[in-house]
Each structure stands twice: as structure tokens, then as C-alpha cells.
Scaffold this motif. Structure first.
Motif, PDB file in Angstrom:
ATOM      1  N   GLU A 148      34.627  37.500  32.806  1.00  0.00           N
ATOM      2  CA  GLU A 148      35.356  38.517  33.436  1.00  0.00           C
ATOM      3  C   GLU A 148      36.988  38.648  33.624  1.00  0.00           C
ATOM      4  N   SER A 149      37.837  39.519  32.767  1.00  0.00           N
ATOM      5  CA  SER A 149      38.927  39.221  32.811  1.00  0.00           C
ATOM      6  C   SER A 149      39.835  40.714  33.113  1.00  0.00           C
ATOM      7  N   HIS A 150      40.659  40.450  34.053  1.00  0.00           N
ATOM      8  CA  HIS A 150      41.384  41.647  35.038  1.00  0.00           C
ATOM      9  C   HIS A 150      42.756  41.714  34.313  1.00  0.00           C
ATOM     10  N   PHE A 151      43.344  42.673  34.553  1.00  0.00           N
ATOM     11  CA  PHE A 151      44.775  43.011  34.403  1.00  0.00           C
ATOM     12  C   PHE A 151      45.235  44.162  35.289  1.00  0.00           C
ATOM     13  N   ASP A 152      45.296  43.883  36.289  1.00  0.00           N
ATOM     14  CA  ASP A 152      45.630  44.957  37.566  1.00  0.00           C
ATOM     15  C   ASP A 152      47.101  45.020  37.832  1.00  0.00           C
ATOM     16  N   ARG A 153      47.502  46.231  38.124  1.00  0.00           N
ATOM     17  CA  ARG A 153      48.759  46.449  38.846  1.00  0.00           C
ATOM     18  C   ARG A 153      48.584  47.598  39.790  1.00  0.00           C
ATOM     19  N   PHE A 154      49.593  47.995  40.654  1.00  0.00           N
ATOM     20  CA  PHE A 154      49.737  49.057  41.598  1.00  0.00           C
ATOM     21  C   PHE A 154      50.881  49.760  41.101  1.00  0.00           C
ATOM     22  N   ARG A 155      51.014  50.687  40.241  1.00  0.00           N
ATOM     23  CA  ARG A 155      51.962  51.605  39.704  1.00  0.00           C
ATOM     24  C   ARG A 155      51.363  53.103  40.003  1.00  0.00           C
ATOM     25  N   PRO A 156      51.519  53.571  41.309  1.00  0.00           N
ATOM     26  CA  PRO A 156      50.919  54.858  41.293  1.00  0.00           C
ATOM     27  C   PRO A 156      51.941  56.186  41.032  1.00  0.00           C
ATOM     28  N   VAL A 157      53.121  55.769  40.698  1.00  0.00           N
ATOM     29  CA  VAL A 157      54.126  56.768  40.454  1.00  0.00           C
ATOM     30  C   VAL A 157      54.052  56.988  38.844  1.00  0.00           C
ATOM     31  N   LEU A 158      53.996  58.082  38.310  1.00  0.00           N
ATOM     32  CA  LEU A 158      54.237  58.160  36.831  1.00  0.00           C
ATOM     33  C   LEU A 158      55.782  57.970  36.367  1.00  0.00           C
ATOM     34  N   ASN A 231      45.686  47.883  44.369  1.00  0.00           N
ATOM     35  CA  ASN A 231      46.707  47.129  45.311  1.00  0.00           C
ATOM     36  C   ASN A 231      46.162  46.103  46.138  1.00  0.00           C
ATOM     37  N   ALA A 232      44.674  45.683  45.954  1.00  0.00           N
ATOM     38  CA  ALA A 232      44.013  44.476  46.453  1.00  0.00           C
ATOM     39  C   ALA A 232      43.961  43.259  45.651  1.00  0.00           C
ATOM     40  N   PRO A 233      43.917  41.949  46.149  1.00  0.00           N
ATOM     41  CA  PRO A 233      43.720  40.842  45.383  1.00  0.00           C
ATOM     42  C   PRO A 233      42.527  41.009  44.588  1.00  0.00           C
ATOM     43  N   MET A 234      42.829  40.809  43.210  1.00  0.00           N
ATOM     44  CA  MET A 234      41.498  40.671  42.359  1.00  0.00           C
ATOM     45  C   MET A 234      41.576  39.549  41.371  1.00  0.00           C
ATOM     46  N   PRO A 235      40.790  38.887  41.178  1.00  0.00           N
ATOM     47  CA  PRO A 235      40.571  37.864  40.232  1.00  0.00           C
ATOM     48  C   PRO A 235      41.151  38.167  38.862  1.00  0.00           C
ATOM     49  N   LYS A 236      42.067  37.345  38.321  1.00  0.00           N
ATOM     50  CA  LYS A 236      42.409  37.670  37.076  1.00  0.00           C
ATOM     51  C   LYS A 236      41.378  37.279  36.102  1.00  0.00           C
ATOM     52  N   PHE A 237      40.910  36.152  36.210  1.00  0.00           N
ATOM     53  CA  PHE A 237      39.567  35.760  35.354  1.00  0.00           C
ATOM     54  C   PHE A 237      38.525  35.329  36.480  1.00  0.00           C
ATOM     55  N   LEU A 238      37.220  35.572  35.921  1.00  0.00           N
ATOM     56  CA  LEU A 238      36.182  35.179  36.591  1.00  0.00           C
ATOM     57  C   LEU A 238      35.219  34.656  35.703  1.00  0.00           C
ATOM     58  N   LEU A 239      34.666  33.567  35.652  1.00  0.00           N
ATOM     59  CA  LEU A 239      33.816  32.653  34.577  1.00  0.00           C
ATOM     60  C   LEU A 239      32.570  32.363  35.580  1.00  0.00           C
ATOM     61  N   LEU A 240      31.085  32.526  35.146  1.00  0.00           N
ATOM     62  CA  LEU A 240      30.318  31.782  35.567  1.00  0.00           C
ATOM     63  C   LEU A 240      29.372  31.270  34.656  1.00  0.00           C
ATOM     64  N   GLY A 241      28.922  30.196  34.899  1.00  0.00           N
ATOM     65  CA  GLY A 241      28.327  29.173  34.095  1.00  0.00           C
ATOM     66  C   GLY A 241      26.888  28.554  34.734  1.00  0.00           C
ATOM     67  N   GLU A 242      25.973  27.846  34.116  1.00  0.00           N
ATOM     68  CA  GLU A 242      24.799  27.350  34.772  1.00  0.00           C
ATOM     69  C   GLU A 242      25.222  26.240  35.785  1.00  0.00           C
ATOM     70  N   LYS A 243      26.451  25.554  35.581  1.00  0.00           N
ATOM     71  CA  LYS A 243      26.702  24.691  36.475  1.00  0.00           C
ATOM     72  C   LYS A 243      27.698  24.875  37.595  1.00  0.00           C
ATOM     73  N   GLY A 244      28.227  26.285  37.424  1.00  0.00           N
ATOM     74  CA  GLY A 244      29.571  26.373  38.275  1.00  0.00           C
ATOM     75  C   GLY A 244      30.266  27.601  38.061  1.00  0.00           C
ATOM     76  N   SER A 245      31.283  27.712  38.618  1.00  0.00           N
ATOM     77  CA  SER A 245      32.212  29.126  38.489  1.00  0.00           C
ATOM     78  C   SER A 245      33.535  28.775  38.654  1.00  0.00           C
ATOM     79  N   PHE A 246      34.509  29.618  37.757  1.00  0.00           N
ATOM     80  CA  PHE A 246      35.772  29.384  38.027  1.00  0.00           C
ATOM     81  C   PHE A 246      36.438  30.748  38.303  1.00  0.00           C
TER      82      PHE A 246
END
Length: 343
Positions: A148-158, A231-246
Motif C-alpha cells: 500500500e502506497s499513499h501520497f497524502d496532502r492537506f490543500r483544501p484551498v484551490l 490532514n491526519a497521519p497516514m502511512p506513506k507505505f504499508l507492506l504485509l508479508g507472511e513473516k511480518g509488516s513494515f
């Protein structure tokens, strides 16, 4: 190597803050010209450059061997085609053009003339992405099942930026989506199918400002998303595997430094502080995992070497074409409300 004379077409924020500094610190490139239609702003930082009011007059002057195009997306195709017709090597800011068909045409012209044609995909050189490649290579997480890959910002004004106007190639999908799709493509290759949900969420928005794109592979679920109302903390990356997560929060440090007009120099360039490192979660323990160095400087170093025939281009035009095909399928999926098969 002989220094390659480079010209920058476009001196907006990206041209001024990102490309120009990276070009000028590259020992094998020399910035000799800038195309600015209305101003002469580049002269303030780079008094040696010649200013041209159009790409045509720059090409007719024949003072540069490499043309770097950093203009609005809908101008890229015509400008790159013109530069190639003059026998110039070309780098185009991502996503190269606004259609895969246009990119295919540029590829054919460059191949026929024996010229370099590459695309500025700097976020392949983000520290967090380099870290993920290392984690996957080391197999720390076991068999990967979720990316999972995010690229989130908070720019409510055009704003008045061209990306928010009603022009071809506008919006967040052609902007941030290009980066996320390119990274996923580099890791996993071409997906079998695409599902896209692309929206304009801000009041009065003319361009898309949210997307969620799912790439279909046999073994791994790939979710790419971006919003300008997060405008809330979200992970930039989330990786899930059979042995663990990042999980990893925060953006690569280089763009912020460049926008603050810090020159990309020194041994600490692109290094992230320990408190910002991502975390690996295994069954019996968790620990911080050091973020690899990010280094956008490597892009233009590679371009110079590729022109001299020493290295292959770091970003190949076929890869940019694949990214555009995925973007086109995502918009088609959004319009039809169903998955689009690619293979």
C-alpha cells in the motif's frame, strides 16, 4: 567525460527548485540556457545562462545538446517532438506525455534518430522506496501479500496552478499518481487488471484531487492512493508479508530541502533522521529499520553517462509508456465502474 550542454524549458516551481539545482551540481552537465516566456528569473541564480522566449528560438540557436522539458503536461508531446526533430537528446518531466500513444510516437522518433529520450521519475530515488527494495530483496517480511502506497496532502484551498485548471493532463492522478504507479511497476511489473476510483472532492474543483487505484497481480494486493484532503497521519507505505509488516510515515527529505533552496550537495544529502525511520513488525519483536539514502542527483549523473554511451538510461521510455497505459486504464475503470483487463 565532456560536459554536456543542457537547456531547461520551463522555469516554474519544479524547474527552478528541483531540476535547475540538480543539473548544476552534476559535474557532467552544464546549464547553458533556460526558456522563460515572460521573465528572466533564472538569471538571478544562474547569470551564465542565456534566456530564450520560446523553444523554437532555443533550438535555432543550437547551443544545447540536451533539452529538459518542465512545462505543463499537455505541452510535452509537441515540445519533445520538436526537440527530437532538431537532433537533441530529451528529458521530459513525468509522466512524459498525456497519452501512451503520444509516448510511443516519441519513442519511435528517438530510436530512429539514435537519441536519448528519458523521463524524470525522481521518486525512484526516494530513500523510502530504496529501503523497500532492500527489505524485499532481503526477504525480511517473507512472501509479500499486500503493498500500500499513499501520497497524502492537506490543500483544501484551490489554487491557480495549471494542474487544477481544466486542461488535458491536469489533476492528481497524472501528478502524484504517476510516481506511485511507476514505483509499483518497478517492483511488480505490469498488472493483469486495473481498478480505479478517481474523484474531484473539493468544492469547485475542476481537476481530480483524489484517487484510489488497485493493481491486480496473482500474489500481492497493490493499493495506491492520494488525497489533498488528508490532514491526519497516514502511512506513506504499508507492506504485509507472511513473516511480518513494515510501515513508514513521512515523505522523502529531498524535495523539502530543494524547495527550501538547499543545494543538493554534501555527504549528508538525502539522509533521514532516525526518528523518521520506518518500523518492521515481526511475530516476536518490532524495530526501526534505517532508511536508505535518497539521491536525486543520480538521475542526471545517469543521463550524462547514458548520452556518452557508458550506462543505460535509468528511466526507460518503455517504462513511462507502461505507466501511462496503467493511468489510462484507471480512468477507464473509473468511467465504466469495473476492472479493466490488461493481460
Amino acid at each position: 567525460m565532456t560536459k554536456i550542454k543542457a537547456a531547461l524549458v520551463g522555469y516554474g516551481s519544479v524547474g527552478e527548485k528541483i531540476h535547475a539545482p540538480l543539473i548544476t551540481v552534476c559535474e557532467n552537465l552544464e546549464l547553458v540556457a533556460v526558456v522563460e516566456r515572460n521573465l528572466t528569473k533564472s538569471k538571478e541564480k544562474y547569470p551564465q545562462v542565456q534566456i530564450f522566449k520560446s523553444l523554437e528560438t532555443l533550438l535555432e540557436a543550437d547551443i544545447a545538446d540536451l533539452i529538459i522539458i518542465v512545462t505543463p503536461n499537455h505541452l510535452h508531446f509537441d515540445q519533445a517532438k520538436l526537440a527530437l526533430s532538431y537532433g537533441k537528446h530529451v528529458v521530459v518531466d513525468k509522466p512524459v506525455t498525456i497519452s501512451s500513444k503520444e509516448a510511443e510516437e516519441l519513442k519511435a522518433i528517438a530510436a530512429q534518430k539514435g537519441l536519448l529520450l528519458s523521463v524524470f521519475q525522481n521518486r525512484r530515488l526516494d530513500g523510502d522506496f530504496q529501503t523497500i527494495k532492500k527489505i524485499l530483496h532481503e526477504g525480511i517480511l517473507g512472501r509479500l501479500v499486500h503493498f500500500e502506497s499513499h501520497f497524502d496532502r492537506f490543500r483544501p484551498v484551490l489554487t491557480e496552478n495549471w494542474r487544477e485548471k481544466d486542461v488535458p493532463g491536469n489533476g492528481i492522478t497524472y501528478d502524484l499518481g504517476t510516481h506511485l504507479i511507476d514505483q509499483a511497476y518497478i517492483l511488480f511489473g505490469m498488472p493483469q487488471w486495473i481498478s480505479g476510483d478517481i474523484r474531484s472532492q473539493r468544492t469547485g474543483a475542476l481537476a481530480d484531487d483524489f484517487f484510489e487505484i488497485t493493481l491486480g497481480y496473482d500474489d500481492v494486493f497493490v493499493r495506491l492512493t492520494a488525497s489533498v484532503l488528508s490532514n491526519a497521519p497516514m502511512p506513506k507505505f504499508l507492506l504485509l508479508g507472511e513473516k511480518g509488516s513494515f510501515s513508514k510515515f513521512g515523505l522523502d527529505v529531498q524535495e523539502r530541502a530543494l524547495k527550501a533552496e538547499t543545494l543538493p550537495q554534501g555527504t549528508d544529502w538525502g539522509l533521514e533522521s532516525e526518528e523518521s525511520w520506518g518500523t518492521i513488525y515481526l511475530e516476536d519483536r518490532s524495530f526501526k529499520y534505517e532508511t536508505s539514502r535518497g539521491d536525486y542527483r543520480l538521475f542526471y549523473e545517469n543521463i550524462a553517462k547514458a548520452i556518452h554511451g557508458i550506462e543505460a538510461p535509468f528511466v526507460k521510455i518503455d517504462e513511462a509508456i507502461a505507466v501511462l497505459q496503467i493511468i489510462e486504464a484507471a480512468f477507464e475503470s473509473n468511467q465504466q465502474g469495473k476492472r479493466i483487463l490488461l493481460s
